[in-house]
Scaffold this motif. Structure first.
Motif, PDB file in Angstrom:
ATOM      1  N   GLY A   1       1.672  -3.777   5.870  1.00 22.66           N
ATOM      2  CA  GLY A   1       2.231  -3.741   4.538  1.00 22.66           C
ATOM      3  C   GLY A   1       3.556  -3.000   4.503  1.00 22.66           C
ATOM      4  N   VAL A   2       4.500  -3.511   3.732  1.00 21.29           N
ATOM      5  CA  VAL A   2       5.824  -2.920   3.581  1.00 21.29           C
ATOM      6  C   VAL A   2       6.017  -2.367   2.175  1.00 21.29           C
ATOM      7  N   SER A   3       5.725  -3.192   1.177  1.00 16.43           N
ATOM      8  CA  SER A   3       5.946  -2.802  -0.207  1.00 16.43           C
ATOM      9  C   SER A   3       5.125  -3.685  -1.124  1.00 16.43           C
ATOM     10  N   CYS A   4       4.905  -3.212  -2.336  1.00 15.50           N
ATOM     11  CA  CYS A   4       4.162  -3.989  -3.324  1.00 15.50           C
ATOM     12  C   CYS A   4       4.651  -3.620  -4.715  1.00 15.50           C
ATOM     13  N   ILE A   5       4.620  -4.586  -5.619  1.00 16.80           N
ATOM     14  CA  ILE A   5       5.019  -4.362  -6.998  1.00 16.80           C
ATOM     15  C   ILE A   5       3.951  -4.922  -7.927  1.00 16.80           C
ATOM     16  N   SER A   6       3.646  -4.174  -8.981  1.00 20.26           N
ATOM     17  CA  SER A   6       2.603  -4.574  -9.910  1.00 20.26           C
ATOM     18  C   SER A   6       3.030  -5.765 -10.748  1.00 20.26           C
ATOM     19  N   ARG A   7       2.075  -6.311 -11.492  1.00 21.25           N
ATOM     20  CA  ARG A   7       2.346  -7.491 -12.310  1.00 21.25           C
ATOM     21  C   ARG A   7       3.468  -7.276 -13.313  1.00 21.25           C
ATOM     22  N   SER A   8       3.497  -6.105 -13.911  1.00 21.35           N
ATOM     23  CA  SER A   8       4.521  -5.795 -14.900  1.00 21.35           C
ATOM     24  C   SER A   8       5.811  -5.282 -14.278  1.00 21.35           C
ATOM     25  N   GLY A   9       5.750  -4.891 -13.021  1.00 23.47           N
ATOM     26  CA  GLY A   9       6.888  -4.270 -12.379  1.00 23.47           C
ATOM     27  C   GLY A   9       6.952  -2.770 -12.573  1.00 23.47           C
ATOM     28  N   GLY A  10       5.977  -2.208 -13.280  1.00 22.92           N
ATOM     29  CA  GLY A  10       6.000  -0.795 -13.593  1.00 22.92           C
ATOM     30  C   GLY A  10       5.579   0.116 -12.463  1.00 22.92           C
ATOM     31  N   THR A  11       4.928  -0.429 -11.460  1.00 22.03           N
ATOM     32  CA  THR A  11       4.461   0.354 -10.330  1.00 22.03           C
ATOM     33  C   THR A  11       4.922  -0.285  -9.035  1.00 22.03           C
ATOM     34  N   THR A  12       5.470   0.519  -8.144  1.00 16.86           N
ATOM     35  CA  THR A  12       5.877   0.042  -6.823  1.00 16.86           C
ATOM     36  C   THR A  12       5.342   0.974  -5.754  1.00 16.86           C
ATOM     37  N   ASN A  13       5.089   0.419  -4.582  1.00 12.54           N
ATOM     38  CA  ASN A  13       4.609   1.187  -3.446  1.00 12.54           C
ATOM     39  C   ASN A  13       5.401   0.808  -2.209  1.00 12.54           C
ATOM     40  N   TYR A  14       5.574   1.785  -1.315  1.00 12.88           N
ATOM     41  CA  TYR A  14       6.325   1.559  -0.090  1.00 12.88           C
ATOM     42  C   TYR A  14       5.639   2.223   1.087  1.00 12.88           C
ATOM     43  N   ALA A  15       5.703   1.563   2.229  1.00 14.97           N
ATOM     44  CA  ALA A  15       5.270   2.199   3.459  1.00 14.97           C
ATOM     45  C   ALA A  15       6.213   3.349   3.786  1.00 14.97           C
ATOM     46  N   ASP A  16       5.689   4.380   4.420  1.00 13.30           N
ATOM     47  CA  ASP A  16       6.518   5.537   4.765  1.00 13.30           C
ATOM     48  C   ASP A  16       7.722   5.141   5.617  1.00 13.30           C
ATOM     49  N   SER A  17       7.560   4.132   6.439  1.00 15.70           N
ATOM     50  CA  SER A  17       8.612   3.728   7.354  1.00 15.70           C
ATOM     51  C   SER A  17       9.829   3.122   6.658  1.00 15.70           C
ATOM     52  N   VAL A  18       9.672   2.674   5.407  1.00 17.74           N
ATOM     53  CA  VAL A  18      10.776   2.031   4.701  1.00 17.74           C
ATOM     54  C   VAL A  18      11.172   2.746   3.422  1.00 17.74           C
TER      55      VAL A  18
ATOM     56  N   LEU B   1       4.628 -15.847 -12.504  1.00 19.67           N
ATOM     57  CA  LEU B   1       4.648 -14.717 -11.595  1.00 19.67           C
ATOM     58  C   LEU B   1       3.955 -13.489 -12.161  1.00 19.67           C
ATOM     59  N   ASP B   2       4.019 -13.292 -13.467  1.00 22.50           N
ATOM     60  CA  ASP B   2       3.458 -12.077 -14.048  1.00 22.50           C
ATOM     61  C   ASP B   2       1.941 -12.020 -13.995  1.00 22.50           C
ATOM     62  N   SER B   3       1.302 -13.052 -13.458  1.00 24.20           N
ATOM     63  CA  SER B   3      -0.142 -13.037 -13.276  1.00 24.20           C
ATOM     64  C   SER B   3      -0.562 -12.355 -11.980  1.00 24.20           C
ATOM     65  N   TYR B   4       0.410 -11.980 -11.130  1.00 25.94           N
ATOM     66  CA  TYR B   4       0.096 -11.497  -9.796  1.00 25.94           C
ATOM     67  C   TYR B   4       0.912 -10.277  -9.411  1.00 25.94           C
ATOM     68  N   ALA B   5       0.240  -9.354  -8.736  1.00 27.80           N
ATOM     69  CA  ALA B   5       0.960  -8.340  -7.979  1.00 27.80           C
ATOM     70  C   ALA B   5       1.482  -9.000  -6.704  1.00 27.80           C
ATOM     71  N   ILE B   6       2.680  -8.622  -6.275  1.00 27.96           N
ATOM     72  CA  ILE B   6       3.303  -9.231  -5.110  1.00 27.96           C
ATOM     73  C   ILE B   6       3.610  -8.160  -4.068  1.00 27.96           C
ATOM     74  N   GLY B   7       3.206  -8.429  -2.835  1.00 21.85           N
ATOM     75  CA  GLY B   7       3.489  -7.522  -1.743  1.00 21.85           C
ATOM     76  C   GLY B   7       4.340  -8.166  -0.673  1.00 21.85           C
ATOM     77  N   TRP B   8       5.095  -7.340   0.021  1.00 25.49           N
ATOM     78  CA  TRP B   8       5.830  -7.758   1.212  1.00 25.49           C
ATOM     79  C   TRP B   8       5.154  -7.156   2.435  1.00 25.49           C
ATOM     80  N   PHE B   9       4.961  -7.982   3.445  1.00 24.47           N
ATOM     81  CA  PHE B   9       4.384  -7.577   4.715  1.00 24.47           C
ATOM     82  C   PHE B   9       5.312  -8.012   5.836  1.00 24.47           C
ATOM     83  N   ARG B  10       5.118  -7.437   7.003  1.00 27.51           N
ATOM     84  CA  ARG B  10       5.914  -7.861   8.145  1.00 27.51           C
ATOM     85  C   ARG B  10       5.078  -7.822   9.410  1.00 27.51           C
ATOM     86  N   GLN B  11       5.476  -8.648  10.373  1.00 26.96           N
ATOM     87  CA  GLN B  11       4.782  -8.715  11.643  1.00 26.96           C
ATOM     88  C   GLN B  11       5.798  -8.868  12.766  1.00 26.96           C
TER      89      GLN B  11
END
Length: 123
Positions: A47-64, A29-39
């Motif tokens: 896009g809903v959220s994303c986390i970097s390979r190390s887990g040190g960076t996260t991003n979120y849509a304003d709605s969540v 898993l640590d080879s990839y950034a992982i994002g959550w999306f919804r439809q």
């Protein structure tokens, strides 16, 4: 090929919580950034959220932001999305997706996709 399988969806009442899981196989898993999306029905995937390979960076849509939390356990090859204070507008099929470099909030930026898990928020 990288494989991703989502689980944890279901029917919840407004204000309730769910935790989604994204299990990764074939590659670490640590080879990839992982994002959550919804439809949602009749809408484009977003896009809903994303986390970097190390887990040190996260991003979120304003709605969540402030309600959802993304995390990863690389030892278990699993990424989680904790969803609190759920609203009816959160109803959608939720997908996890992988990218070999950094986080992206765009559908076209992701390299691999799971098949989704349905979240329904209704009273």
């Amino acid at each position: 090929q990288l494989q991703l399988v989502e689980s944890g969806g279901g029917l919840v009442q407004p204000g309730g919580s769910l935790r989604l899981s994204c299990a990764v196989s074939r590659f670490t898993l640590d080879s990839y950034a992982i994002g959550w999306f919804r439809q949602a029905p009749g809408r484009e995937r977003e896009g809903v959220s994303c986390i970097s390979r190390s887990g040190g960076t996260t991003n979120y849509a304003d709605s969540v932001k402030g309600r959802f939390t993304i995390s990863r356990d690389n030892a278990k090859n699993t990424v989680y999305l904790q969803m609190n204070s759920l609203k009816p507008e959160d109803t959608a099929v939720y997908y996890c997706a992988a990218r070999s470099t950094y986080c992206s909030g765009y559908v076209d930026g992701m390299n691999f996709w799971g098949k989704g898990t349905l979240v329904t928020v209704s009273s």
